[in-house]
Design a protein around this motif. Structure first.
Motif, PDB file in Angstrom:
ATOM      1  N   ASN A 100       0.821  -1.204   0.000  1.00 19.74           N
ATOM      2  CA  ASN A 100       0.000   0.000   0.000  1.00 19.74           C
ATOM      3  C   ASN A 100       0.860   1.262   0.000  1.00 19.74           C
ATOM      4  OD1 ASN A 100      -2.831  -0.559  -0.166  1.00 19.74           O
ATOM      5  ND2 ASN A 100      -2.666  -1.611   1.803  1.00 19.74           N
ATOM      6  N   LYS A 101       0.207   2.375  -0.242  1.00 19.21           N
ATOM      7  CA  LYS A 101       0.873   3.673  -0.243  1.00 19.21           C
ATOM      8  C   LYS A 101       0.174   4.596   0.755  1.00 19.21           C
ATOM      9  CE  LYS A 101       2.397   3.557  -5.083  1.00 19.21           C
ATOM     10  NZ  LYS A 101       1.967   2.173  -5.389  1.00 19.21           N
ATOM     11  N   ILE A 102       0.955   5.147   1.660  1.00 14.94           N
ATOM     12  CA  ILE A 102       0.459   6.164   2.575  1.00 14.94           C
ATOM     13  C   ILE A 102       1.205   7.447   2.232  1.00 14.94           C
ATOM     14  CG2 ILE A 102       0.172   6.865   4.976  1.00 14.94           C
ATOM     15  CD1 ILE A 102       0.221   3.908   5.743  1.00 14.94           C
ATOM     16  N   VAL A 103       0.510   8.352   1.563  1.00 11.85           N
ATOM     17  CA  VAL A 103       1.123   9.579   1.049  1.00 11.85           C
ATOM     18  C   VAL A 103       1.064  10.650   2.130  1.00 11.85           C
ATOM     19  CG1 VAL A 103       1.057  11.308  -0.774  1.00 11.85           C
ATOM     20  CG2 VAL A 103       0.338   8.945  -1.258  1.00 11.85           C
ATOM     21  N   LEU A 104       2.223  11.180   2.501  1.00  7.75           N
ATOM     22  CA  LEU A 104       2.312  12.226   3.517  1.00  7.75           C
ATOM     23  C   LEU A 104       2.789  13.523   2.864  1.00  7.75           C
ATOM     24  CD1 LEU A 104       4.051  10.212   6.390  1.00  7.75           C
ATOM     25  CD2 LEU A 104       1.597  10.526   5.988  1.00  7.75           C
ATOM     26  N   HIS A 105       1.949  14.551   2.968  1.00 10.91           N
ATOM     27  CA  HIS A 105       2.261  15.857   2.383  1.00 10.91           C
ATOM     28  C   HIS A 105       2.690  16.801   3.503  1.00 10.91           C
ATOM     29  CE1 HIS A 105       0.684  19.650   0.088  1.00 10.91           C
ATOM     30  NE2 HIS A 105       1.992  19.563   0.075  1.00 10.91           N
ATOM     31  N   PHE A 106       3.874  17.389   3.377  1.00  9.39           N
ATOM     32  CA  PHE A 106       4.411  18.265   4.418  1.00  9.39           C
ATOM     33  C   PHE A 106       4.454  19.716   3.918  1.00  9.39           C
ATOM     34  CE2 PHE A 106       6.104  14.032   5.018  1.00  9.39           C
ATOM     35  CZ  PHE A 106       5.940  13.808   6.380  1.00  9.39           C
ATOM     36  N   ASP A 107       4.637  20.627   4.840  1.00  3.21           N
ATOM     37  CA  ASP A 107       4.716  22.040   4.437  1.00  3.21           C
ATOM     38  C   ASP A 107       6.108  22.416   3.957  1.00  3.21           C
ATOM     39  OD1 ASP A 107       5.986  21.877   6.865  1.00  3.21           O
ATOM     40  OD2 ASP A 107       4.962  23.597   7.768  1.00  3.21           O
ATOM     41  N   LYS A 108       7.112  21.598   4.282  1.00  2.00           N
ATOM     42  CA  LYS A 108       8.474  21.875   3.828  1.00  2.00           C
ATOM     43  C   LYS A 108       9.273  20.567   3.817  1.00  2.00           C
ATOM     44  CE  LYS A 108      10.136  22.904   8.483  1.00  2.00           C
ATOM     45  NZ  LYS A 108      10.811  23.891   9.360  1.00  2.00           N
ATOM     46  N   VAL A 109      10.399  20.601   3.136  1.00  2.00           N
ATOM     47  CA  VAL A 109      11.272  19.428   3.045  1.00  2.00           C
ATOM     48  C   VAL A 109      12.280  19.462   4.190  1.00  2.00           C
ATOM     49  CG1 VAL A 109      13.019  18.262   1.647  1.00  2.00           C
ATOM     50  CG2 VAL A 109      11.034  19.321   0.545  1.00  2.00           C
ATOM     51  N   PHE A 110      12.378  18.364   4.920  1.00  2.00           N
ATOM     52  CA  PHE A 110      13.331  18.263   6.030  1.00  2.00           C
ATOM     53  C   PHE A 110      14.159  16.977   5.928  1.00  2.00           C
ATOM     54  CE2 PHE A 110       9.109  16.799   7.334  1.00  2.00           C
ATOM     55  CZ  PHE A 110       9.374  15.462   7.634  1.00  2.00           C
ATOM     56  N   TRP A 111      14.084  16.300   4.775  1.00  2.00           N
ATOM     57  CA  TRP A 111      14.775  15.027   4.605  1.00  2.00           C
ATOM     58  C   TRP A 111      15.843  15.155   3.519  1.00  2.00           C
ATOM     59  CZ3 TRP A 111       9.535  15.873   3.733  1.00  2.00           C
ATOM     60  CH2 TRP A 111       9.132  15.936   2.393  1.00  2.00           C
ATOM     61  N   PRO A 112      16.790  14.234   3.480  1.00  2.00           N
ATOM     62  CA  PRO A 112      17.862  14.301   2.480  1.00  2.00           C
ATOM     63  C   PRO A 112      17.343  14.045   1.068  1.00  2.00           C
ATOM     64  CG  PRO A 112      18.006  12.262   3.728  1.00  2.00           C
ATOM     65  CD  PRO A 112      16.976  13.104   4.414  1.00  2.00           C
ATOM     66  N   ASN A 113      18.107  14.517   0.072  1.00  2.00           N
ATOM     67  CA  ASN A 113      17.698  14.412  -1.326  1.00  2.00           C
ATOM     68  C   ASN A 113      18.077  13.044  -1.897  1.00  2.00           C
ATOM     69  OD1 ASN A 113      16.628  15.301  -3.799  1.00  2.00           O
ATOM     70  ND2 ASN A 113      18.649  15.979  -4.511  1.00  2.00           N
ATOM     71  N   VAL A 114      17.410  12.015  -1.397  1.00  2.00           N
ATOM     72  CA  VAL A 114      17.651  10.634  -1.834  1.00  2.00           C
ATOM     73  C   VAL A 114      16.365  10.069  -2.416  1.00  2.00           C
ATOM     74  CG1 VAL A 114      19.508  10.209  -0.186  1.00  2.00           C
ATOM     75  CG2 VAL A 114      17.119   9.785   0.488  1.00  2.00           C
ATOM     76  N   GLU A 115      16.464   8.920  -3.106  1.00  2.00           N
ATOM     77  CA  GLU A 115      15.266   8.310  -3.686  1.00  2.00           C
ATOM     78  C   GLU A 115      14.405   7.652  -2.609  1.00  2.00           C
ATOM     79  OE1 GLU A 115      15.962   5.680  -6.953  1.00  2.00           O
ATOM     80  OE2 GLU A 115      17.610   6.892  -7.726  1.00  2.00           O
ATOM     81  N   PHE A 116      15.047   6.927  -1.718  1.00  2.00           N
ATOM     82  CA  PHE A 116      14.327   6.145  -0.708  1.00  2.00           C
ATOM     83  C   PHE A 116      14.903   6.393   0.675  1.00  2.00           C
ATOM     84  CE2 PHE A 116      14.322   3.616  -4.651  1.00  2.00           C
ATOM     85  CZ  PHE A 116      12.961   3.526  -4.871  1.00  2.00           C
ATOM     86  N   LEU A 117      14.037   6.292   1.671  1.00  2.00           N
ATOM     87  CA  LEU A 117      14.436   6.275   3.076  1.00  2.00           C
ATOM     88  C   LEU A 117      13.998   4.924   3.638  1.00  2.00           C
ATOM     89  CD1 LEU A 117      13.216   9.841   4.102  1.00  2.00           C
ATOM     90  CD2 LEU A 117      15.604   9.121   3.925  1.00  2.00           C
ATOM     91  N   GLY A 118      14.949   4.071   3.951  1.00  2.00           N
ATOM     92  CA  GLY A 118      14.608   2.729   4.403  1.00  2.00           C
ATOM     93  C   GLY A 118      14.317   2.654   5.883  1.00  2.00           C
ATOM     94  N   VAL A 119      13.356   1.798   6.244  1.00  2.00           N
ATOM     95  CA  VAL A 119      13.023   1.540   7.645  1.00  2.00           C
ATOM     96  C   VAL A 119      13.525   0.136   7.982  1.00  2.00           C
ATOM     97  CG1 VAL A 119      11.188   1.334   9.357  1.00  2.00           C
ATOM     98  CG2 VAL A 119      10.966   2.993   7.487  1.00  2.00           C
ATOM     99  N   VAL A 120      14.563   0.058   8.781  1.00  2.00           N
ATOM    100  CA  VAL A 120      15.144  -1.229   9.170  1.00  2.00           C
ATOM    101  C   VAL A 120      14.681  -1.560  10.578  1.00  2.00           C
ATOM    102  CG1 VAL A 120      17.276  -2.527   9.522  1.00  2.00           C
ATOM    103  CG2 VAL A 120      17.139  -0.818   7.696  1.00  2.00           C
ATOM    104  N   ALA A 121      14.175  -2.783  10.748  1.00  2.00           N
ATOM    105  CA  ALA A 121      13.652  -3.195  12.049  1.00  2.00           C
ATOM    106  C   ALA A 121      14.203  -4.567  12.430  1.00  2.00           C
ATOM    107  CB  ALA A 121      12.124  -3.231  12.009  1.00  2.00           C
ATOM    108  N   GLU A 122      13.895  -5.000  13.645  1.00  2.00           N
ATOM    109  CA  GLU A 122      14.397  -6.279  14.133  1.00  2.00           C
ATOM    110  C   GLU A 122      13.763  -7.454  13.399  1.00  2.00           C
ATOM    111  OE1 GLU A 122      13.679  -6.306  18.294  1.00  2.00           O
ATOM    112  OE2 GLU A 122      15.269  -4.854  18.777  1.00  2.00           O
ATOM    113  N   THR A 123      12.553  -7.261  12.892  1.00  2.00           N
ATOM    114  CA  THR A 123      11.866  -8.320  12.145  1.00  2.00           C
ATOM    115  C   THR A 123      11.462  -7.786  10.776  1.00  2.00           C
ATOM    116  OG1 THR A 123       9.646  -7.734  12.939  1.00  2.00           O
ATOM    117  CG2 THR A 123      10.946  -9.252  14.311  1.00  2.00           C
ATOM    118  N   SER A 124      11.281  -8.704   9.829  1.00  2.00           N
ATOM    119  CA  SER A 124      10.873  -8.292   8.479  1.00  2.00           C
ATOM    120  C   SER A 124       9.501  -7.639   8.493  1.00  2.00           C
ATOM    121  CB  SER A 124      10.866  -9.506   7.536  1.00  2.00           C
ATOM    122  OG  SER A 124       9.959 -10.502   8.001  1.00  2.00           O
ATOM    123  N   TYR A 125       8.702  -7.946   9.493  1.00  2.00           N
ATOM    124  CA  TYR A 125       7.345  -7.401   9.579  1.00  2.00           C
ATOM    125  C   TYR A 125       7.351  -5.878   9.587  1.00  2.00           C
ATOM    126  CZ  TYR A 125       2.732  -6.359  11.577  1.00  2.00           C
ATOM    127  OH  TYR A 125       1.473  -5.862  11.806  1.00  2.00           O
TER     128      TYR A 125
END
Length: 282
Positions: A100-125
């Motif tokens: 699924n896609k959860i689209v988040l619209h912000f008032d300004k950019v505060f993240w680095p200029n990369v294609e993806f931001l990965g979420v790494v967790a203890e489990t694949s879930y």
């Protein structure tokens, strides 16, 4: 359904203006009926009768079935006579995944200029990622992309709760992230018109299930990403199998009538229509 799968040559691409320009171009000159959910398909030696929810019927020489695999699996469409065992087995044994896609619209950019931001967790879930649309579109938008069981569980939430969940994942990466000003949430797993995002190979079953799903049954032809041996799970897989099914269907009808110009009134005599497509390589 992914825009561009990794099995195609080249890098990932993003349709900056969405697929609407493509759809409008392909639909030009065609009689497209919206809001007509098919409930039954009767195939006979001399034609096909398609019945929709309100009881309206459409009769034709042949039909091309392109509904998502999840819809075929749900048996929301009754085939009369029933499809052959080998066709039903292909439908049953291919898997349907959810992303699924959860689209988040912000008032300004505060993240680095990369294609993806990965979420790494203890489990694949809990593992997932954010797609940075700002890099391609200039808009301050991140898209959270949960898949598998996580996506199924998020679909049980309200849209607000789902957006909050995605924002909490973002805060784990960027603790100083500002809250979104708007959000949009997809529900591919529970949408009656899709019932899943795209197909996948299941353990212990042959890859040629995709080809079996594509093979015609009498005057019924099949297309879609779940019928593509080379590019399953992708838009280009759906498009290429659609072209094959259209040609197979055309030859079937021409064989019956022997009229080479049968489709000329439908196709028209205008020069090919083109539309400028803006594709970002991120």
């Amino acid at each position: 359904m992914s825009a561009v799968g990794s099995t195609a040559p080249g890098g990932h691409g993003l349709m900056v203006r969405g697929y609407l320009p493509v759809i409008n171009t392909l639909a030009k000159g065609l009689d497209v009926r919206l809001g007509c959910r098919v409930t039954r398909i009767d195939r006979r030696y001399n034609g096909v009768k398609v019945t929709v929810e309100d009881g309206t019927t459409f009769v034709s020489d042949a039909a091309i079935v392109t509904v998502p695999l999840g819809v075929l699996k749900s048996k929301a469409i009754k085939f009369e006579p029933r499809l052959p065992d080998w066709k039903e087995a292909a439908i049953d044994n291919l898997g349907v995944g959810i992303e699924n896609k959860i689209v988040l619209h912000f008032d300004k950019v505060f993240w680095p200029n990369v294609e993806f931001l990965g979420v790494v967790a203890e489990t694949s879930y809990r593992c997932s990622y954010f797609l940075n649309l700002h890099k391609a579109t200039g808009h301050p938008v991140l898209v959270y992309m949960p898949a598998g069981q996580l996506a199924k569980d998020i679909e049980k939430m309200s849209d607000e709760a789902a957006a909050n969940f995605a924002f909490m994942q973002l805060k784990k990466i960027l603790p100083d992230a500002s809250a979104p000003i708007n959000y949009l949430v997809s529900h591919w797993g529970t949408d009656d018109n899709s019932l899943g995002s795209y197909s996948y190979d299941t353990v212990g079953n042959a890859h040629d299930l995709y080809e079996r799903l594509r093979i015609p049954v009498d005057n019924l032809f099949f297309a879609g990403e779940a019928t593509s041996m080379s590019y399953p799970g992708s838009v280009h897989g759906a498009f290429s199998t659609g072209l094959m099914a259209a040609e197979d269907c055309r030859m079937r009808v021409l064989e019956r009538y022997g009229e080479v110009d049968l489709f000329q009134p439908v196709m028209g005599e205008e020069s090919p229509v083109s539309v400028p497509l803006l594709i970002s390589r991120m």
